[in-house]
Design a protein around this motif. Structure first.
Motif: not given
Length: 170
Positions: A20-35
């Motif tokens: 929006l207006n040339g500025v990134q407004q999104g996001g990234v979230n990462t979850l690791n689930i082991g085993s």
């Protein structure tokens, strides 16, 4: 019998990408689930006007000593499941996604339910179904004593839809 499956880590990434207006407004979230050593993945066609059970969760998945052998044989272990994703693959029709709740945690049929609208192309994500949900119809308060999810049901209304379910267990 010794298993030849080597447990691994499930990596889940959720990303929003919008400028929006040339500025990134999104996001990234990462979850690791082991085993993780079990995956349940299906694409299911839900016929019009028919409720379809996508998954059932029980405290024991063996059929020994159970009077409901069909439910036990097709159930996922409620304590082992760590990640659930349900995606509406339809390009135009929404569905009602019903979370069937077992407040007694006694592996009988559900006694409560919560239903939400899952629009076309959208997903519902949940962690463990064990002590992961509770509904209350007499008070709009935060509930901290959670119970087990018994099953996930899709009501497609008058449209046949395709749904994808992905479940990871340890």
């Amino acid at each position: 019998m010794a298993s030849t499956i080597t447990a691994s880590t499930l990596k889940v990434t959720i990303q929003e990408d919008i400028k929006l207006n040339g500025v990134q407004q999104g996001g990234v979230n990462t979850l690791n689930i082991g085993s993780v050593n079990e995956i349940y993945k299906r694409i299911v066609t839900c016929p019009s006007s028919v409720d379809t059970v996508l998954a059932t969760f029980k405290s024991a998945t063996n059929i020994s000593g159970s009077s409901d052998t069909t439910a036990k044989a097709s159930s996922l272990d409620v304590q082992d499941v760590k990640y659930i994703r349900v995606t509406n693959l339809d390009d135009s029709n929404s569905v009602n996604l019903s979370l069937q709740v077992d407040p007694g945690e006694n592996d009988t049929a559900s006694d409560e339910s919560a239903t939400l609208l899952l629009e076309a192309g959208k997903s519902f994500i949940m962690g463990s179904p064990h002590d992961g949900i509770k509904v209350d119809d007499d008070a709009a308060t935060v509930i901290t004593s959670l119970v087990d999810l018994e099953s996930i049901i899709i009501d497609p209304s008058t449209n046949a839809v395709d749904m994808e379910i992905f479940i990871a267990s340890v």
